[in-house]
Design a protein around this motif. Structure first.
Motif, PDB file in Angstrom:
ATOM      1  N   GLY A   1       8.649  12.509 -15.691  1.00 60.74           N
ATOM      2  CA  GLY A   1       7.309  12.106 -15.288  1.00 60.74           C
ATOM      3  C   GLY A   1       6.453  13.257 -14.816  1.00 60.74           C
ATOM      4  O   GLY A   1       5.231  13.158 -14.804  1.00 60.74           O
ATOM      5  N   GLY A   2       7.093  14.361 -14.393  1.00 64.02           N
ATOM      6  CA  GLY A   2       6.348  15.538 -13.950  1.00 64.02           C
ATOM      7  C   GLY A   2       5.313  15.194 -12.889  1.00 64.02           C
ATOM      8  O   GLY A   2       5.589  14.477 -11.925  1.00 64.02           O
ATOM      9  N   TYR A   3       4.092  15.707 -13.080  1.00 64.33           N
ATOM     10  CA  TYR A   3       3.009  15.438 -12.119  1.00 64.33           C
ATOM     11  C   TYR A   3       2.488  14.017 -12.231  1.00 64.33           C
ATOM     12  O   TYR A   3       1.810  13.511 -11.327  1.00 64.33           O
ATOM     13  CB  TYR A   3       1.867  16.437 -12.291  1.00 64.33           C
ATOM     14  N   ARG A   4       2.776  13.359 -13.352  1.00 63.48           N
ATOM     15  CA  ARG A   4       2.158  12.062 -13.624  1.00 63.48           C
ATOM     16  C   ARG A   4       2.574  10.987 -12.619  1.00 63.48           C
ATOM     17  O   ARG A   4       1.774  10.106 -12.278  1.00 63.48           O
ATOM     18  CB  ARG A   4       2.494  11.609 -15.051  1.00 63.48           C
ATOM     19  N   THR A   5       3.801  11.047 -12.147  1.00 65.39           N
ATOM     20  CA  THR A   5       4.296  10.004 -11.236  1.00 65.39           C
ATOM     21  C   THR A   5       3.499   9.989  -9.937  1.00 65.39           C
ATOM     22  O   THR A   5       2.956   8.953  -9.532  1.00 65.39           O
ATOM     23  CB  THR A   5       5.784  10.233 -10.941  1.00 65.39           C
ATOM     24  N   ARG A   6       3.435  11.110  -9.282  1.00 65.71           N
ATOM     25  CA  ARG A   6       2.706  11.195  -8.000  1.00 65.71           C
ATOM     26  C   ARG A   6       1.223  10.903  -8.209  1.00 65.71           C
ATOM     27  O   ARG A   6       0.597  10.190  -7.412  1.00 65.71           O
ATOM     28  CB  ARG A   6       2.901  12.594  -7.410  1.00 65.71           C
ATOM     29  N   LEU A   7       0.658  11.442  -9.287  1.00 66.53           N
ATOM     30  CA  LEU A   7      -0.772  11.268  -9.519  1.00 66.53           C
ATOM     31  C   LEU A   7      -1.110   9.813  -9.805  1.00 66.53           C
ATOM     32  O   LEU A   7      -2.062   9.265  -9.222  1.00 66.53           O
ATOM     33  CB  LEU A   7      -1.217  12.147 -10.700  1.00 66.53           C
ATOM     34  N   TYR A   8      -0.357   9.171 -10.676  1.00 64.88           N
ATOM     35  CA  TYR A   8      -0.663   7.774 -11.001  1.00 64.88           C
ATOM     36  C   TYR A   8      -0.560   6.885  -9.758  1.00 64.88           C
ATOM     37  O   TYR A   8      -1.442   6.059  -9.505  1.00 64.88           O
ATOM     38  CB  TYR A   8       0.271   7.246 -12.089  1.00 64.88           C
ATOM     39  N   ASN A   9       0.485   7.065  -8.998  1.00 70.88           N
ATOM     40  CA  ASN A   9       0.667   6.200  -7.832  1.00 70.88           C
ATOM     41  C   ASN A   9      -0.419   6.424  -6.781  1.00 70.88           C
ATOM     42  O   ASN A   9      -0.837   5.484  -6.101  1.00 70.88           O
ATOM     43  CB  ASN A   9       2.064   6.409  -7.241  1.00 70.88           C
ATOM     44  N   ALA A  10      -0.899   7.664  -6.665  1.00 69.36           N
ATOM     45  CA  ALA A  10      -2.006   7.921  -5.742  1.00 69.36           C
ATOM     46  C   ALA A  10      -3.302   7.303  -6.250  1.00 69.36           C
ATOM     47  O   ALA A  10      -4.075   6.722  -5.479  1.00 69.36           O
ATOM     48  CB  ALA A  10      -2.180   9.426  -5.549  1.00 69.36           C
ATOM     49  N   LEU A  11      -3.544   7.416  -7.556  1.00 68.40           N
ATOM     50  CA  LEU A  11      -4.789   6.891  -8.117  1.00 68.40           C
ATOM     51  C   LEU A  11      -4.818   5.364  -8.123  1.00 68.40           C
ATOM     52  O   LEU A  11      -5.830   4.751  -7.772  1.00 68.40           O
ATOM     53  CB  LEU A  11      -4.975   7.412  -9.553  1.00 68.40           C
ATOM     54  N   ILE A  12      -3.726   4.746  -8.530  1.00 73.37           N
ATOM     55  CA  ILE A  12      -3.719   3.285  -8.656  1.00 73.37           C
ATOM     56  C   ILE A  12      -3.846   2.621  -7.292  1.00 73.37           C
ATOM     57  O   ILE A  12      -4.366   1.499  -7.172  1.00 73.37           O
ATOM     58  CB  ILE A  12      -2.445   2.796  -9.390  1.00 73.37           C
ATOM     59  N   SER A  13      -3.423   3.307  -6.245  1.00 75.69           N
ATOM     60  CA  SER A  13      -3.545   2.741  -4.898  1.00 75.69           C
ATOM     61  C   SER A  13      -5.000   2.710  -4.443  1.00 75.69           C
ATOM     62  O   SER A  13      -5.353   1.953  -3.534  1.00 75.69           O
ATOM     63  CB  SER A  13      -2.709   3.556  -3.903  1.00 75.69           C
ATOM     64  N   ARG A  14      -5.871   3.503  -5.078  1.00 77.08           N
ATOM     65  CA  ARG A  14      -7.277   3.554  -4.717  1.00 77.08           C
ATOM     66  C   ARG A  14      -8.162   2.884  -5.754  1.00 77.08           C
ATOM     67  O   ARG A  14      -9.278   2.465  -5.438  1.00 77.08           O
ATOM     68  CB  ARG A  14      -7.725   5.008  -4.536  1.00 77.08           C
ATOM     69  N   ASP A  15      -7.699   2.818  -7.008  1.00 79.96           N
ATOM     70  CA  ASP A  15      -8.538   2.311  -8.091  1.00 79.96           C
ATOM     71  C   ASP A  15      -7.665   1.571  -9.089  1.00 79.96           C
ATOM     72  O   ASP A  15      -6.937   2.182  -9.869  1.00 79.96           O
ATOM     73  CB  ASP A  15      -9.273   3.475  -8.769  1.00 79.96           C
ATOM     74  N   SER A  16      -7.759   0.260  -9.079  1.00 81.08           N
ATOM     75  CA  SER A  16      -6.912  -0.565  -9.948  1.00 81.08           C
ATOM     76  C   SER A  16      -7.262  -0.434 -11.421  1.00 81.08           C
ATOM     77  O   SER A  16      -6.529  -0.914 -12.286  1.00 81.08           O
ATOM     78  CB  SER A  16      -7.005  -2.037  -9.529  1.00 81.08           C
ATOM     79  N   SER A  17      -8.395   0.241 -11.727  1.00 85.34           N
ATOM     80  CA  SER A  17      -8.768   0.434 -13.125  1.00 85.34           C
ATOM     81  C   SER A  17      -8.014   1.594 -13.768  1.00 85.34           C
ATOM     82  O   SER A  17      -8.100   1.806 -14.985  1.00 85.34           O
ATOM     83  CB  SER A  17     -10.273   0.709 -13.247  1.00 85.34           C
ATOM     84  N   THR A  18      -7.275   2.376 -12.977  1.00 84.17           N
ATOM     85  CA  THR A  18      -6.566   3.538 -13.500  1.00 84.17           C
ATOM     86  C   THR A  18      -5.610   3.133 -14.603  1.00 84.17           C
ATOM     87  O   THR A  18      -4.755   2.258 -14.426  1.00 84.17           O
ATOM     88  CB  THR A  18      -5.786   4.251 -12.383  1.00 84.17           C
ATOM     89  N   ASN A  19      -5.733   3.782 -15.765  1.00 78.87           N
ATOM     90  CA  ASN A  19      -4.906   3.450 -16.923  1.00 78.87           C
ATOM     91  C   ASN A  19      -4.626   4.723 -17.703  1.00 78.87           C
ATOM     92  O   ASN A  19      -5.521   5.295 -18.322  1.00 78.87           O
ATOM     93  CB  ASN A  19      -5.637   2.434 -17.819  1.00 78.87           C
ATOM     94  N   PHE A  20      -3.383   5.203 -17.650  1.00 77.06           N
ATOM     95  CA  PHE A  20      -3.013   6.380 -18.426  1.00 77.06           C
ATOM     96  C   PHE A  20      -2.939   6.004 -19.910  1.00 77.06           C
ATOM     97  O   PHE A  20      -2.429   4.928 -20.257  1.00 77.06           O
ATOM     98  CB  PHE A  20      -1.658   6.915 -17.966  1.00 77.06           C
ATOM     99  N   VAL A  21      -3.412   6.894 -20.783  1.00 78.48           N
ATOM    100  CA  VAL A  21      -3.394   6.620 -22.216  1.00 78.48           C
ATOM    101  C   VAL A  21      -2.794   7.802 -22.963  1.00 78.48           C
ATOM    102  O   VAL A  21      -2.835   8.941 -22.510  1.00 78.48           O
ATOM    103  CB  VAL A  21      -4.808   6.314 -22.770  1.00 78.48           C
ATOM    104  N   GLY A  22      -2.243   7.535 -24.141  1.00 76.29           N
ATOM    105  CA  GLY A  22      -1.632   8.539 -24.995  1.00 76.29           C
ATOM    106  C   GLY A  22      -0.605   7.881 -25.891  1.00 76.29           C
ATOM    107  O   GLY A  22      -0.220   6.724 -25.677  1.00 76.29           O
ATOM    108  N   SER A  23      -0.156   8.607 -26.900  1.00 80.32           N
ATOM    109  CA  SER A  23       0.764   8.033 -27.883  1.00 80.32           C
ATOM    110  C   SER A  23       2.220   8.141 -27.467  1.00 80.32           C
ATOM    111  O   SER A  23       3.100   7.569 -28.111  1.00 80.32           O
ATOM    112  CB  SER A  23       0.577   8.733 -29.232  1.00 80.32           C
ATOM    113  N   LEU A  24       2.503   8.879 -26.386  1.00 78.66           N
ATOM    114  CA  LEU A  24       3.868   9.088 -25.920  1.00 78.66           C
ATOM    115  C   LEU A  24       4.093   8.313 -24.631  1.00 78.66           C
ATOM    116  O   LEU A  24       3.151   7.996 -23.903  1.00 78.66           O
ATOM    117  CB  LEU A  24       4.118  10.578 -25.701  1.00 78.66           C
TER     118      LEU A  24
END
Length: 222
Positions: A31-54
């Motif tokens: 997950g690298g940086y994505r784990t910490r970043l997603y969890n921080a963002l989603i706690s403030r903004d429920s619209s957060t949605n990571f996108v990509g083919s992988l």
């Protein structure tokens, strides 16, 4: 610096594409940086949605989508986005095309493999600009966050990385001056050799620092 250490004026994050190479994928740390970043963002903004083919990551990363292509150079990433590069990994999902996504934010970190391979470094800034051109042609309204790349434990490689990184603010400014929303994120300066797990990939602490740098760049008050 912890993500919540200062008040963040966070706008709507919406669709966000983590874009790059194995550092975006999360080599050495799932997950690298994505784990910490997603969890921080989603706690403030429920619209957060990571996108990509992988898609990969640990169990505590609920949105595992990304576009971190292991081993990719600047040109390979551009070709994949343009659907002109045939990845030798037959099991890897093909890229569905840029029209498949509508990212409000793109987090771009690329160039480590170019530096490690000593690949046309004199023209690396121009090649990066060509990649940015592809992104902004398809997504003219996105906010593109362009990061410097981490140092290396090998001093000669770090010198190449420094030269590459030094050109990035100018590349970013050239696009911003045309009216695009492009921001430079200085990841190199927040990392030290002790934040690396091997010659070029961060350890858990290093990935957390990268996450914090992205998070600060997403602060719409800056």
């Amino acid at each position: 610096m912890h993500l919540q250490a200062k008040a963040i004026t966070m706008g709507v994050v919406g669709n966000l594409m983590p874009l790059g190479d194995s550092i975006t994928d999360g080599y050495n740390v799932s997950g690298g940086y994505r784990t910490r970043l997603y969890n921080a963002l989603i706690s403030r903004d429920s619209s957060t949605n990571f996108v990509g083919s992988l898609r990969n990551g640990p169990t505590n990363l609920s949105d595992k989508d990304h576009e971190g292509n292991v081993g990719y150079t600047i040109d390979q990433l551009r070709s994949r986005l343009e659907q002109t590069y045939q990845d030798p990994d037959w099991a890897k999902p093909s890229f569905p095309g840029l029209t498949a996504y509508a990212p409000k934010n793109i987090l771009l970190m690329i160039g480590t493999n170019d530096c490690a391979q000593n690949l046309d470094l004199a023209n690396a800034p121009q090649r990066l600009s060509a990649l940015i051109d592809v992104l902004l042609t398809h997504y003219p309204n996105t906010t593109l966050h362009v990061a410097s790349i981490p140092p290396s434990k090998w001093a000669p490689l770090t010198e190449k990385i420094k030269t590459y990184n030094s050109a990035l603010p100018g590349v970013v400014s050239s696009w911003a001056s045309r009216g695009y929303k492009v921001k430079f994120v200085d990841v190199f300066s927040v990392l030290s050799i002790s934040d690396l797990a091997d010659d070029v990939h961060p350890n858990k602490r290093g990935y957390d620092k990268i996450s914090d740098a992205w998070y600060r760049s997403l602060d719409t008050s800056r």
